[in-house]
Scaffold this motif. Structure first.
Motif, PDB file in Angstrom:
ATOM      1  N   ASP A   1       0.771  -1.242   0.000  1.00  0.00           N
ATOM      2  CA  ASP A   1       0.000   0.000   0.000  1.00  0.00           C
ATOM      3  C   ASP A   1       0.803   1.293   0.000  1.00  0.00           C
ATOM      4  O   ASP A   1       0.240   2.344  -0.209  1.00  0.00           O
ATOM      5  CB  ASP A   1      -0.961   0.017   1.194  1.00  0.00           C
ATOM      6  N   GLY A   2       2.068   1.251   0.265  1.00  0.00           N
ATOM      7  CA  GLY A   2       2.830   2.495   0.282  1.00  0.00           C
ATOM      8  C   GLY A   2       2.388   3.391   1.428  1.00  0.00           C
ATOM      9  O   GLY A   2       1.849   2.925   2.425  1.00  0.00           O
ATOM     10  N   THR A   3       2.600   4.693   1.256  1.00  0.00           N
ATOM     11  CA  THR A   3       2.193   5.626   2.310  1.00  0.00           C
ATOM     12  C   THR A   3       0.693   5.866   2.195  1.00  0.00           C
ATOM     13  O   THR A   3       0.169   6.019   1.103  1.00  0.00           O
ATOM     14  CB  THR A   3       2.926   6.968   2.132  1.00  0.00           C
ATOM     15  N   LEU A   4      -0.004   5.913   3.343  1.00  0.00           N
ATOM     16  CA  LEU A   4      -1.437   6.176   3.307  1.00  0.00           C
ATOM     17  C   LEU A   4      -1.709   7.670   3.209  1.00  0.00           C
ATOM     18  O   LEU A   4      -1.047   8.462   3.878  1.00  0.00           O
ATOM     19  CB  LEU A   4      -2.102   5.642   4.581  1.00  0.00           C
ATOM     20  N   HIS A   5      -2.652   8.055   2.376  1.00  0.00           N
ATOM     21  CA  HIS A   5      -3.050   9.465   2.304  1.00  0.00           C
ATOM     22  C   HIS A   5      -4.527   9.580   2.597  1.00  0.00           C
ATOM     23  O   HIS A   5      -5.326   8.755   2.154  1.00  0.00           O
ATOM     24  CB  HIS A   5      -2.754  10.032   0.907  1.00  0.00           C
ATOM     25  N   PHE A   6      -4.910  10.585   3.385  1.00  0.00           N
ATOM     26  CA  PHE A   6      -6.304  10.760   3.781  1.00  0.00           C
ATOM     27  C   PHE A   6      -6.845  12.083   3.279  1.00  0.00           C
ATOM     28  O   PHE A   6      -6.116  13.040   3.104  1.00  0.00           O
ATOM     29  CB  PHE A   6      -6.426  10.742   5.311  1.00  0.00           C
ATOM     30  N   GLU A   7      -8.177  12.121   3.096  1.00  0.00           N
ATOM     31  CA  GLU A   7      -8.825  13.396   2.756  1.00  0.00           C
ATOM     32  C   GLU A   7      -8.791  14.272   3.992  1.00  0.00           C
ATOM     33  O   GLU A   7      -8.805  13.773   5.108  1.00  0.00           O
ATOM     34  CB  GLU A   7     -10.284  13.166   2.388  1.00  0.00           C
ATOM     35  N   LYS A   8      -8.828  15.588   3.767  1.00  0.00           N
ATOM     36  CA  LYS A   8      -8.821  16.502   4.902  1.00  0.00           C
ATOM     37  C   LYS A   8     -10.120  16.328   5.702  1.00  0.00           C
ATOM     38  O   LYS A   8     -11.201  16.187   5.144  1.00  0.00           O
ATOM     39  CB  LYS A   8      -8.724  17.947   4.395  1.00  0.00           C
ATOM     40  N   SER A   9      -9.996  16.369   7.037  1.00  0.00           N
ATOM     41  CA  SER A   9     -11.183  16.249   7.873  1.00  0.00           C
ATOM     42  C   SER A   9     -11.434  17.564   8.574  1.00  0.00           C
ATOM     43  O   SER A   9     -10.497  18.276   8.917  1.00  0.00           O
ATOM     44  CB  SER A   9     -10.960  15.144   8.904  1.00  0.00           C
ATOM     45  N   SER A  10     -12.728  17.897   8.788  1.00  0.00           N
ATOM     46  CA  SER A  10     -13.025  19.169   9.433  1.00  0.00           C
ATOM     47  C   SER A  10     -12.838  19.103  10.939  1.00  0.00           C
ATOM     48  O   SER A  10     -12.760  20.115  11.615  1.00  0.00           O
ATOM     49  CB  SER A  10     -14.453  19.607   9.101  1.00  0.00           C
ATOM     50  N   THR A  11     -12.791  17.881  11.474  1.00  0.00           N
ATOM     51  CA  THR A  11     -12.598  17.745  12.915  1.00  0.00           C
ATOM     52  C   THR A  11     -11.105  17.741  13.194  1.00  0.00           C
ATOM     53  O   THR A  11     -10.364  16.921  12.658  1.00  0.00           O
ATOM     54  CB  THR A  11     -13.196  16.410  13.412  1.00  0.00           C
ATOM     55  N   LYS A  12     -10.672  18.652  14.026  1.00  0.00           N
ATOM     56  CA  LYS A  12      -9.240  18.825  14.258  1.00  0.00           C
ATOM     57  C   LYS A  12      -8.573  17.531  14.723  1.00  0.00           C
ATOM     58  O   LYS A  12      -7.533  17.129  14.209  1.00  0.00           O
ATOM     59  CB  LYS A  12      -9.015  19.932  15.284  1.00  0.00           C
ATOM     60  N   GLU A  13      -9.184  16.871  15.709  1.00  0.00           N
ATOM     61  CA  GLU A  13      -8.541  15.673  16.251  1.00  0.00           C
ATOM     62  C   GLU A  13      -8.374  14.594  15.194  1.00  0.00           C
ATOM     63  O   GLU A  13      -7.354  13.909  15.133  1.00  0.00           O
ATOM     64  CB  GLU A  13      -9.353  15.098  17.430  1.00  0.00           C
TER      65      GLU A  13
ATOM     66  N   GLN B   1      -8.176  15.066  11.982  1.00  0.00           N
ATOM     67  CA  GLN B   1      -7.173  15.552  11.051  1.00  0.00           C
ATOM     68  C   GLN B   1      -5.788  15.251  11.616  1.00  0.00           C
ATOM     69  O   GLN B   1      -4.904  14.778  10.907  1.00  0.00           O
ATOM     70  CB  GLN B   1      -7.355  17.060  10.844  1.00  0.00           C
ATOM     71  N   ASP B   2      -5.615  15.519  12.911  1.00  0.00           N
ATOM     72  CA  ASP B   2      -4.338  15.217  13.567  1.00  0.00           C
ATOM     73  C   ASP B   2      -4.017  13.737  13.467  1.00  0.00           C
ATOM     74  O   ASP B   2      -2.891  13.351  13.152  1.00  0.00           O
ATOM     75  CB  ASP B   2      -4.392  15.601  15.064  1.00  0.00           C
ATOM     76  N   LEU B   3      -5.032  12.920  13.750  1.00  0.00           N
ATOM     77  CA  LEU B   3      -4.841  11.469  13.697  1.00  0.00           C
ATOM     78  C   LEU B   3      -4.399  11.039  12.304  1.00  0.00           C
ATOM     79  O   LEU B   3      -3.430  10.308  12.131  1.00  0.00           O
ATOM     80  CB  LEU B   3      -6.146  10.756  14.083  1.00  0.00           C
ATOM     81  N   ASN B   4      -5.120  11.520  11.298  1.00  0.00           N
ATOM     82  CA  ASN B   4      -4.803  11.126   9.925  1.00  0.00           C
ATOM     83  C   ASN B   4      -3.391  11.540   9.532  1.00  0.00           C
ATOM     84  O   ASN B   4      -2.663  10.784   8.899  1.00  0.00           O
ATOM     85  CB  ASN B   4      -5.821  11.730   8.952  1.00  0.00           C
ATOM     86  N   LEU B   5      -3.018  12.739   9.900  1.00  0.00           N
ATOM     87  CA  LEU B   5      -1.672  13.204   9.578  1.00  0.00           C
ATOM     88  C   LEU B   5      -0.622  12.329  10.251  1.00  0.00           C
ATOM     89  O   LEU B   5       0.393  11.982   9.647  1.00  0.00           O
ATOM     90  CB  LEU B   5      -1.486  14.664   9.993  1.00  0.00           C
ATOM     91  N   ALA B   6      -0.893  11.997  11.533  1.00  0.00           N
ATOM     92  CA  ALA B   6       0.056  11.160  12.265  1.00  0.00           C
ATOM     93  C   ALA B   6       0.222   9.812  11.580  1.00  0.00           C
ATOM     94  O   ALA B   6       1.320   9.271  11.474  1.00  0.00           O
ATOM     95  CB  ALA B   6      -0.415  10.972  13.704  1.00  0.00           C
ATOM     96  N   ILE B   7      -0.876   9.269  11.086  1.00  0.00           N
ATOM     97  CA  ILE B   7      -0.794   7.969  10.421  1.00  0.00           C
ATOM     98  C   ILE B   7      -0.087   8.081   9.071  1.00  0.00           C
ATOM     99  O   ILE B   7       0.704   7.213   8.700  1.00  0.00           O
ATOM    100  CB  ILE B   7      -2.190   7.366  10.241  1.00  0.00           C
ATOM    101  N   GLU B   8      -0.343   9.151   8.350  1.00  0.00           N
ATOM    102  CA  GLU B   8       0.362   9.368   7.089  1.00  0.00           C
ATOM    103  C   GLU B   8       1.850   9.392   7.354  1.00  0.00           C
ATOM    104  O   GLU B   8       2.640   8.759   6.646  1.00  0.00           O
ATOM    105  CB  GLU B   8      -0.053  10.719   6.482  1.00  0.00           C
ATOM    106  N   ASP B   9       2.209  10.132   8.392  1.00  0.00           N
ATOM    107  CA  ASP B   9       3.596  10.251   8.789  1.00  0.00           C
ATOM    108  C   ASP B   9       4.205   8.889   9.101  1.00  0.00           C
ATOM    109  O   ASP B   9       5.272   8.520   8.615  1.00  0.00           O
ATOM    110  CB  ASP B   9       3.655  11.131  10.044  1.00  0.00           C
ATOM    111  N   MET B  10       3.458   8.125   9.906  1.00  0.00           N
ATOM    112  CA  MET B  10       3.947   6.828  10.347  1.00  0.00           C
ATOM    113  C   MET B  10       4.118   5.868   9.178  1.00  0.00           C
ATOM    114  O   MET B  10       5.129   5.187   9.052  1.00  0.00           O
ATOM    115  CB  MET B  10       2.971   6.251  11.366  1.00  0.00           C
ATOM    116  N   THR B  11       3.132   5.809   8.290  1.00  0.00           N
ATOM    117  CA  THR B  11       3.257   4.892   7.157  1.00  0.00           C
ATOM    118  C   THR B  11       4.383   5.331   6.240  1.00  0.00           C
ATOM    119  O   THR B  11       5.077   4.506   5.650  1.00  0.00           O
ATOM    120  CB  THR B  11       1.944   4.777   6.346  1.00  0.00           C
ATOM    121  N   GLY B  12       4.599   6.637   6.156  1.00  0.00           N
ATOM    122  CA  GLY B  12       5.718   7.135   5.362  1.00  0.00           C
ATOM    123  C   GLY B  12       7.023   6.614   5.932  1.00  0.00           C
ATOM    124  O   GLY B  12       7.902   6.130   5.203  1.00  0.00           O
ATOM    125  N   LYS B  13       7.121   6.667   7.258  1.00  0.00           N
ATOM    126  CA  LYS B  13       8.341   6.180   7.917  1.00  0.00           C
ATOM    127  C   LYS B  13       8.512   4.685   7.693  1.00  0.00           C
ATOM    128  O   LYS B  13       9.606   4.197   7.445  1.00  0.00           O
ATOM    129  CB  LYS B  13       8.275   6.453   9.427  1.00  0.00           C
TER     130      LYS B  13
END
Lengths: 225, 416
Positions: B175-187, B189-201
């Motif tokens: 699957d490579g790095t996961l990318h998520f659509e932007k979410s309007s809920t801050k938390e 959005q934070d979660l998704n970014l953290a996971i994108e980061d982690m899968t990238g690593k």
């Protein structure tokens, strides 16, 4: 037969060249991508031994170039990676064979000869040694005029010996040639010994001579008496 | 319990609690007020009666049909009191609740007990109605509130559930790095970014590991190739005496051993770095069939009987790795079965057993799959064969076990 060795490791190249010269090949060497590129452009070869890990470029590009030049040279890829992707890519691009390092020189020898037979003579060439005649295309062996019935392993063994005549062959190299990855199986039990014994027996029974010499503790040598 | 259920239940409980408490308090308060009012009216009536008696010097007449006033002679003074009572109402023609005040009055040396009453059934009705309305409103509110909250929460948390599903199905190799659509809920959005980061690593790690094993392979195998070629050339030198030749032979043997170990270790590293991805199911029966052909040939030479019973079997594995597993196990069987022994191979839909006769192990059974473990010192063996087999099988979720039973070594694989 003219062979181009494309290999960047100097020591390894030197060993291979020494060996090829002994076998009667005219051998040239290129140790970088550019040097190889140039040589391929200027000269034609019967066989190209291609290392994929070259400084200055990818060996596969040289292969593409050879194909673009419509070269009739047989290409054997030598690679340390043993990566399946490389192997598939190479064979897909038209390489004739693939050997992963480390390999036995005897094995390389057998492969080169096999590729040359296929490329140069479309497999038509007969191999002759003393009273033995082998037709690789039919996989037929004759002692003078009598056809021998050999098992596949015995045939492969004979061909291997003939490709490497007058060379001391270790049990390992023979085992690897006959059984490939399963070589572990064979070299523990003198299965090789039995196959060789049977092969010799069949040749002698058909009127041929026994050209296989046992070099005690080391291996075997196939040479004229 | 699901998050949504938890939050809904909590809201429900709080709402019910608040409304129940409110209802009870409201009801009590209402009744109290009504009661106070009634008692004030009764006291007023008392004063009216007292003034009347003082003015007219007589007891007011009890009118017919007016149950609100009741006069009786009594023996003496009694304390005034309030009470609730049921009396027959002439207007409604039934027994109804009344609030009653009784007090003592003296007139010309006679004591009278006077009871004044006020009907409270209208009040009761009123309170009933108010109470019912209150309950209805409460129920309506709770239902609406919960439904709306439930639907709203589900919509808001949709992003989160989607994220969870993607994490669950994440396959690092494919699957490579996961990318998520932007979410309007801050938390979220934070979660998704953290996971994108982690899968990238993770992807970077995997790439590095792959590069490492490839470089290791190259770096290890190049000197090995040099050693092999030079040793082989040296062997051809006819000027060597017997002793020198023997030395070269020893070199070659050690080199072979080293090659095998390097090969095995590189393979193990690749397996454990998950560099082999299963593409389709592997037909074990077909593979075994082919392998058994060479096995039979060699077993024959050693006078070993080989029997097999193969049923169709296709499992999740990598084709090349499956070959390695079968080769290793069969090779071992051949190697460790004494002449005139037996090898049995039984394959069912989800199990493979390879049995061979032979003397029991010298060491412990549990060490058999350990790296570099050899039951007996044998320079031909790397001690890595079974480790590789186990690693491969574990990687794809299968299990291998060993036991010694009835004079036979038994290796059993249970496919997932």
């Amino acid at each position: 037969m003219k062979v181009l060795l494309v290999e960047d490791e100097a020591e390894l190249a030197q060993a291979i060249i020494e060996f090829l010269k002994k076998e009667g090949f005219v051998c040239e060497h290129a140790s970088t991508f550019l040097a190889a590129d140039e040589k391929l452009e200027l000269y034609s070869y019967d066989c190209v031994l291609l290392d994929l890990n070259l400084p200055g470029g990818n060996g596969l590009d040289l292969l593409r170039k050879l194909k673009a030049l419509n070269s009739r040279a047989g290409v054997i890829i030598l690679s340390a990676k043993n990566a399946i992707d490389d192997k598939i890519a190479g064979l897909d691009l038209g390489a004739d064979d693939y050997l992963s390092k480390p390999f036995h020189l005897a094995e390389l020898n057998a492969r080169i000869k096999s590729v040359l037979r296929r490329k140069q003579f479309d497999g038509q060439q007969l191999i002759r040694f003393e009273e033995l005649t082998i037709n690789p295309e039919e996989q037929e062996v004759r002692v003078v005029n009598q056809v021998l019935t050999l098992t596949k392993k015995e045939y492969d063994l004979l061909l291997f010996f003939l490709s490497n005549r007058n060379r001391l062959l270790t049990k390992e190299s023979i085992a690897e040639h006959l059984w490939g990855d399963d070589m572990d199986l064979a070299d523990s039990f003198d299965f090789i010994y039995t196959h060789i014994k049977n092969m010799r027996k069949k040749i002698v029974e058909a009127g041929g001579k026994d050209y296989v010499k046992t070099v005690y503790g080391m291996g075997y040598k196939f040479s004229s008496l | 319990m699901k998050l949504l259920t938890k939050t809904t239940l909590l809201s429900l409980l709080i709402s019910l609690g608040v409304f129940s408490l409110g209802a009870v308090l409201f009801y009590k308060q209402l009744k109290y007020i009504m009661n106070e009012e009634t008692e004030e009216m009764l006291l007023l009536k008392r004063e009216q009666i007292k003034s009347f008696v003082a003015q007219h010097k007589r007891i007011p007449r009890q009118e017919v049909g007016n149950e609100n006033l009741n006069v009786k002679r009594s023996s003496g003074f009694k304390r005034p009191e309030f009470k609730d009572t049921l009396m027959f109402s002439s207007t409604e023609e039934e027994m109804l609740p009344y609030h009653q005040h009784a007090f003592s009055l003296k007139l010309e040396n006679s004591w009278y007990r006077i009871r004044v009453s006020q009907s409270i059934f209208e009040q009761d009705d009123l309170v009933e109605t108010i109470r019912n309305a209150f309950v209805a409103i409460a129920v309506l509110f709770i239902v609406l509130y919960l439904t709306i909250t439930f639907l709203f929460t589900r919509v808001t948390w949709k992003t989160f559930f989607r994220t969870i599903r993607r994490i669950k199905n994440y396959n690092a190799e494919q699957d490579g790095t996961l990318h998520f659509e932007k979410s309007s809920t801050k938390e979220f959005q934070d979660l998704n970014l953290a996971i994108e980061d982690m899968t990238g690593k993770i992807q970077l790690e995997m790439k590095n590991l792959k590069m490492f094993t490839e470089n290791a392979a190259h770096e290890l195998q190049t000197p090995l190739a040099i050693l092999q070629s030079k040793t082989e050339n040296l062997m051809q030198d006819t000027s060597l005496n017997e002793n020198q030749l023997a030395q070269v032979n020893a070199l070659q043997q050690s080199l072979s051993r080293l090659k095998k170990i390097v090969q095995a270790l590189l393979l193990l590293t690749k397996i454990e770095n998950h560099q082999f991805v299963s593409r389709n199911k592997v037909d074990i029966r077909q593979l075994l069939d082919e392998k058994l052909k060479s096995v039979l040939e060699l077993a024959d030479m050693k006078d070993i009987a080989v029997s097999s019973r193969l049923e169709p079997c296709a499992v999740t594995l990598h084709e090349d790795l499956a070959e390695i597993v079968l080769s290793n196990l069969l090779n071992n069987a051949l190697k460790y079965t004494p002449p005139k022994g037996e090898i049995e191979v039984v394959l069912t839909q989800n199990q493979l057993e390879i049995r061979n006769t032979g003397p029991a192990l010298l060491g412990s059974e549990k060490d058999i799959f350990k790296r570099f473990h050899k039951d007996q010192t044998d320079s031909d063996s790397t001690g890595l064969g079974l480790s590789i087999v186990q690693s491969i099988l574990q990687e794809f979720g299968h299990v291998i076990e060993y036991r010694y039973e009835g004079g036979k070594h038994v290796f059993g694989i249970r496919f997932k």
